[in-house]
Design an enzyme around this catalytic site. Sequence first.
Site, short mmCIF file in Angstrom:
data_model
loop_
_atom_site.label_atom_id
_atom_site.label_comp_id
_atom_site.label_asym_id
_atom_site.label_seq_id
_atom_site.Cartn_x
_atom_site.Cartn_y
_atom_site.Cartn_z
N HIS A 82 0.99 -1.31 0.14
CA HIS A 82 -0.16 -0.15 -0.21
C HIS A 82 0.87 1.19 0.02
CE1 HIS A 82 -3.35 2.74 0.92
NE2 HIS A 82 -2.66 3.19 1.86
N ASP A 161 -15.45 1.92 7.11
CA ASP A 161 -14.70 2.91 6.65
C ASP A 161 -15.04 3.70 5.31
OD1 ASP A 161 -11.63 4.05 6.29
OD2 ASP A 161 -11.85 3.29 4.39
N ARG A 168 -15.06 12.04 6.99
CA ARG A 168 -13.94 12.84 7.14
C ARG A 168 -13.51 13.84 6.00
NH1 ARG A 168 -10.07 8.24 7.64
NH2 ARG A 168 -8.65 9.75 8.04
N SER A 183 -8.02 3.48 8.97
CA SER A 183 -8.62 3.38 7.80
C SER A 183 -7.96 2.78 6.85
CB SER A 183 -8.84 5.09 7.27
OG SER A 183 -9.11 5.13 5.98
N LYS A 187 -8.64 -1.90 5.99
CA LYS A 187 -9.07 -2.61 4.49
C LYS A 187 -7.86 -3.54 3.84
CE LYS A 187 -9.18 1.91 3.19
NZ LYS A 187 -9.37 3.08 2.97
#
Length: 431
Positions: A82, A161, A168, A183, A187
């Site tokens: 990520h 989320d 947010r 968050s 995932k």
Amino acid sequence: MHATEIIAKKRDGKSLTKEEIAWFIRAYVSGEIPDYQMAALSMAICIRGMHEEEIYALSLEMLESGTTLSWPEDDRPLIDKHSTGGVGDKVSLVLAPLLACCELRVPMISGRGLGITGGTLDKLEAIPGFRTDLTLEQLQRQVQEIGCAITGTSRQIAPADQKWYTLRDVTATVPSLALITSSIMCKKLAEGLDALILDVKCGSGTSMQNVEDARSLAQSMVSLGSQMGVATRAMITNMEQPLGRMLGNAVEVNEAVATLEGGGPRGLRDISLALGAEALLAAGVESDFQVAERRLETLLETGHGREKFAQMVTAQGGSLDAERKVAKATTLIAKQAGTVTQIHAGRFGRAVVQLGGGRQELGDLIDPSVGIELCVEIGQEVEEGQLLARIFADDPPAAAWLDHLREAIEIGPERPTLSPLVMEHITETGN
Ligand code: URA
């Protein structure tokens, strides 16, 4: 329990219990707690922060708001990478096939462009026919069959989320270490991984502008992943200037393919190899960083990486051989001689969005053919009249806009100090 009591507790800087966190998140997802109370709690968390145990409880609750993938028995470890997002970051396109070539399974659930940073899904959609809406069953089947898939999220993955992030975004509560950690990680943890590599970008082209903030985020995510039983490592990488030469969707795919064919710009190649090597170590299939890098380099040189990418594209309905249109080029020329001292990644990211390569508003359509090629890098000497960049846009950009972009490439008399591309490695043991 009462929502206002929990909000007030956090407002006053006290820690929330895991029961309070679980109750609040569940009530929010079910609609019992309205957006305005969640917004108040989000702001209190932004200002007061959360302890490690609170972040753990929050992430677990968000993860459990949806499905966690379970996988068939298989010797190949499951891994994902990520990135916190940067200008010109197309590393996922290079890394997913490379890791799949190393007998790893890579179920990559990616995102779209956010602000000035492009999104992996938007880039892949520049390939004619490429589908980014695989169901979880299709994702799993493809990963089992060919080793990798890159697709968008599903409503079954961390719905808490999905609902909360939108809120947010419009309440100025995205930049919170606790909220970003939970968050991102909920995932990734939902993918049922054995290992996870995090590329935390640092510099003007991303949200973490200084190394202290980037390090805190990296440590927070590594610690959480490890506590959840996933071998998690992070690298802090430099985002002072865009990554690679190409910015925009079709041109970034082209650059990723060139890298998979053994070419491509040095920065993109180096970061892909470094992150890939870290991934092989995390997954336990290599134990020496240099050996791991060399293994990946061979895959680039032999074309195996490109072959695997083409296989993935075909499996997802795309054609790598079909033309990816690139719009007409306008050149940007240096008005003075000197050394490039700075290239403002953020301004280039914004320029691509303005050309139509990203979204200014939710629902905007993306034009994959627009983009920018940066023809210089920090530390390079340039002559007056030398080509600095090419702008791809069928409607020629206004002269004032081009001047503004030219100023984003600073040229001066002195040689700048160059920061390394890989700034730090963060592991659970701290090295
Ligand atoms: N990306 C995410 O998925 N979540 C955040 O909070 C920030 C970036």
